[in-house]
Design a protein around this motif. Structure first.
Motif, PDB file in Angstrom:
ATOM      1  N   LEU A 460       5.540  11.115  -6.446  1.00 43.11           N
ATOM      2  CA  LEU A 460       5.015  10.574  -5.193  1.00 43.11           C
ATOM      3  C   LEU A 460       4.859   9.064  -5.300  1.00 43.11           C
ATOM      4  O   LEU A 460       4.566   8.530  -6.371  1.00 43.11           O
ATOM      5  N   ARG A 461       5.014   8.390  -4.155  1.00 45.26           N
ATOM      6  CA  ARG A 461       4.682   6.980  -4.002  1.00 45.26           C
ATOM      7  C   ARG A 461       3.602   6.868  -2.925  1.00 45.26           C
ATOM      8  O   ARG A 461       3.568   7.671  -1.989  1.00 45.26           O
ATOM      9  N   PHE A 462       2.760   5.819  -3.023  1.00 42.35           N
ATOM     10  CA  PHE A 462       1.633   5.679  -2.103  1.00 42.35           C
ATOM     11  C   PHE A 462       1.561   4.279  -1.512  1.00 42.35           C
ATOM     12  O   PHE A 462       1.807   3.279  -2.202  1.00 42.35           O
ATOM     13  N   TYR A 463       1.200   4.236  -0.223  1.00 42.22           N
ATOM     14  CA  TYR A 463       0.794   2.992   0.448  1.00 42.22           C
ATOM     15  C   TYR A 463      -0.558   3.285   1.080  1.00 42.22           C
ATOM     16  O   TYR A 463      -0.662   4.121   1.990  1.00 42.22           O
ATOM     17  N   LEU A 464      -1.609   2.629   0.574  1.00 38.51           N
ATOM     18  CA  LEU A 464      -2.967   2.840   1.060  1.00 38.51           C
ATOM     19  C   LEU A 464      -3.454   1.570   1.734  1.00 38.51           C
ATOM     20  O   LEU A 464      -3.465   0.504   1.128  1.00 38.51           O
ATOM     21  N   GLN A 465      -3.882   1.671   2.986  1.00 42.44           N
ATOM     22  CA  GLN A 465      -4.424   0.523   3.721  1.00 42.44           C
ATOM     23  C   GLN A 465      -5.824   0.860   4.203  1.00 42.44           C
ATOM     24  O   GLN A 465      -6.097   1.978   4.644  1.00 42.44           O
ATOM     25  N   SER A 466      -6.718  -0.101   4.116  1.00 36.29           N
ATOM     26  CA  SER A 466      -8.054   0.062   4.665  1.00 36.29           C
ATOM     27  C   SER A 466      -8.538  -1.274   5.206  1.00 36.29           C
ATOM     28  O   SER A 466      -7.941  -2.328   4.921  1.00 36.29           O
TER      29      SER A 466
END
Length: 533
Positions: A460-466
């Protein structure tokens, strides 16, 4: 042209009705009462409520319909519920004594729907409390002195009319910071700003006994947010009470999410000068446009059915290698507030991502969203065993390495859960303000993060934005998940913007996440995807 745009025109025509005096179909509605009706009836009722000025009215419309508020003559005052959107609760404040009408209106897509209208409570003005807040702005301090000398606020409001609101002032010695003051003219009791940079529903303060209400914040010069103003509501921490009178800021010419055209349902937009550009959200001349179809998908596993919006780019070739697929939750927002088809058209035209189709998944109801999107094994099975095979039948399959599952808030949480459960289908997780605070009943918060700790590493690859304005409930739990994923060896890009829990930000984060996860030359993001400092 998108076929969805054509459908929207039909819907708009179906919702148009001329005002007519409430007459023979009038039916009184009392607090605590629920009434049921259907659009198959020959004559549609208008439910009437007797109110006093300042009364707060709270209710709910259950079913596929819109709800409009009428005056005593049957003229439309405002749209309380837009049937295309998820919210079904409504709250409003009576401006004067007399009769008010509640009229359900059919959707073009559900012309024979049944509905239930509930009037939960009516709270009189005498039961509503009042509070205040402090003064900060230099411009307001000057106005305060002028008022003390006998001047009026007229010149101040003329300047605001010309310059717009909120009022933005420089801060001496801090070039990366601005003082932003939200303003309201002439409320009777109190005013709140809904979508404030604090992440709360902050109260404004009245300047003496003038008609000026205000609240100031020190913000990064790259801040972006959408908000509403709420005059004359109860001093309550209950979000639903504030929604009774939330509306666009009348002196801010920049609006957001105003597809309904109703000022009570749309928001105002604040983008400070250093806010990163959002270059992919507007339609462009000369860009090949894909198609968007609304389809209905029934689920045996869940025992329900939902709309799925199927986007195919202009360059799409069924079965061709190297193409992408976006699986996105919350269609009510990602076909409207966030123009997903346009974003994909522009990203593809700019050569930033490969030709990428999309499945934009609707929620059967606002309640089903709360049941399905937080980690739900049965809903995950629906995604894997019913939705994705159906997508292959529609000719929009892609490899897991080029499939992105995406969403915001509960949708971000659901995306990370789908990746953990079915990495062979969803190889990329794009999470915007994911609700990683969530926990199963009786357990501590952060359930999904603990599951990632326990599980073996997946492909898996992740892009997390907050958002920096979202508070620790979102911000800290997203950072915690980032740390866990990095410790497990996952490739993660985690970004934070001076923004809130806000589709205005998410419409910029969606394309940036796609570039990061499946983009061409994704190691270097476009300048628009670099958070302001």
């Amino acid at each position: 042209m998108h076929t969805f745009n054509q459908w929207g025109c039909v819907l708009a025509l179906a919702l148009w009705v001329s005002g007519s005096a409430m007459a023979s179909t009038d039916t009184r509605l009392q607090p605590g009462q629920t009434v049921n009706a259907s659009f198959t009836q020959a004559q549609q009722p208008t439910w009437t409520v007797q109110l006093k000025a300042g009364d707060l009215v709270q209710g709910r419309l259950q079913g596929d319909a819109s709800l409009r508020l009428l005056d005593a003559q049957g003229q439309a005052l405002r749209l309380l519920i837009d049937g295309q959107d998820q919210p079904r609760e409504f709250i409003f404040i009576a401006e004067r004594d007399g009769a008010y009408g509640l009229r359900a209106e059919a959707l073009a897509s559900r012309p024979q729907a049944a509905y239930a209208l509930s009037l939960k409570q009516v709270i009189s003005a005498s039961e509503q409390k009042r509070t205040a807040a402090p003064l900060q702005s230099p411009t307001l301090r000057e106005l305060q002195q002028q008022l003390a000398q006998g001047a009026t606020s007229e010149g101040f409001w003329q300047a605001r009319q010309q310059q717009g609101t909120p009022m933005v002032e420089a801060v001496a010695g801090q070039p990366g910071v601005a003082l932003v003051t939200f303003l309201w003219r002439g409320a009777r009791h109190n005013v709140r700003v809904f979508g404030a940079p604090s992440g709360n529903h902050d109260e404004l303060q009245r300047l003496g006994d003038s008609d000026v209400w205000f609240r100031s914040y020190l913000l990064p010069a790259s801040a972006r947010l959408s908000y509403q103003m709420a005059p004359d509501v109860p001093a309550s921490d209950d979000r639903r009470m504030i929604l009774a009178s939330t509306q666009r800021d009348p002196l801010n010419p920049n609006s957001f999410a105003d597809g309904s055209g109703d000022p009570y349902l749309s928001r105002s937009r604040l983008e400070l000068p250093a806010a990163p550009a959002q270059p992919w959200v507007a339609e462009r001349l000369g860009v090949a446009r894909g198609t968007l179809e609304r389809k209905v998908l029934s689920s045996k596993l869940l025992g329900n059915q939902r709309d799925v919006y199927l986007y195919r780019p202009a360059q799409w070739q069924t079965g061709a290698k190297g193409q992408g697929l976006l699986v996105l939750f919350d269609a009510h927002a990602y076909t409207r507030q966030v123009p997903t088809p346009t974003i994909l058209d522009n990203l593809i035209a700019d050569g930033l991502i490969p030709p990428t189709a999309a499945l934009i998944i609707a929620n059967p109801s606002d309640l089903s969203r709360q049941q399905e999107l937080p980690p739900n094994p049965q809903f995950a099975r629906f995604m894997a065993e019913e939705l994705m095979p159906w997508a292959r039948q529609q000719g929009v399959a892609a490899s897991a390495q080029r499939t992105v599952v995406a969403g915001s808030s509960y949708g971000g949480l659901a995306s990370a859960y789908m990746g953990l459960k079915y990495p062979e289908l969803f190889g990329n997780v794009l999470s915007m303000s994911g609700s990683y605070w969530w926990g199963r009943e009786g357990e501590e918060p952060g359930w999904l993060t603990r599951e990632y700790v326990k599980a073996p590493k997946q492909p898996l690859r992740f892009y997390l934005q907050s958002g920096l304005f979202e508070g620790p409930k979102i911000l800290d739990t997203n950072r915690h998940l980032r740390d866990v994923l990095l410790a497990k060896g996952y490739p993660v890009e985690q970004v934070e913007y001076p923004a809130g829990h806000d589709y205005l930000q998410w419409r910029g984060s969606l394309p940036c996440g796609l570039i990061s996860l499946i983009g061409k030359g994704r190691a270097t993001l476009a300048q628009a995807c670099v958070p302001g400092r």
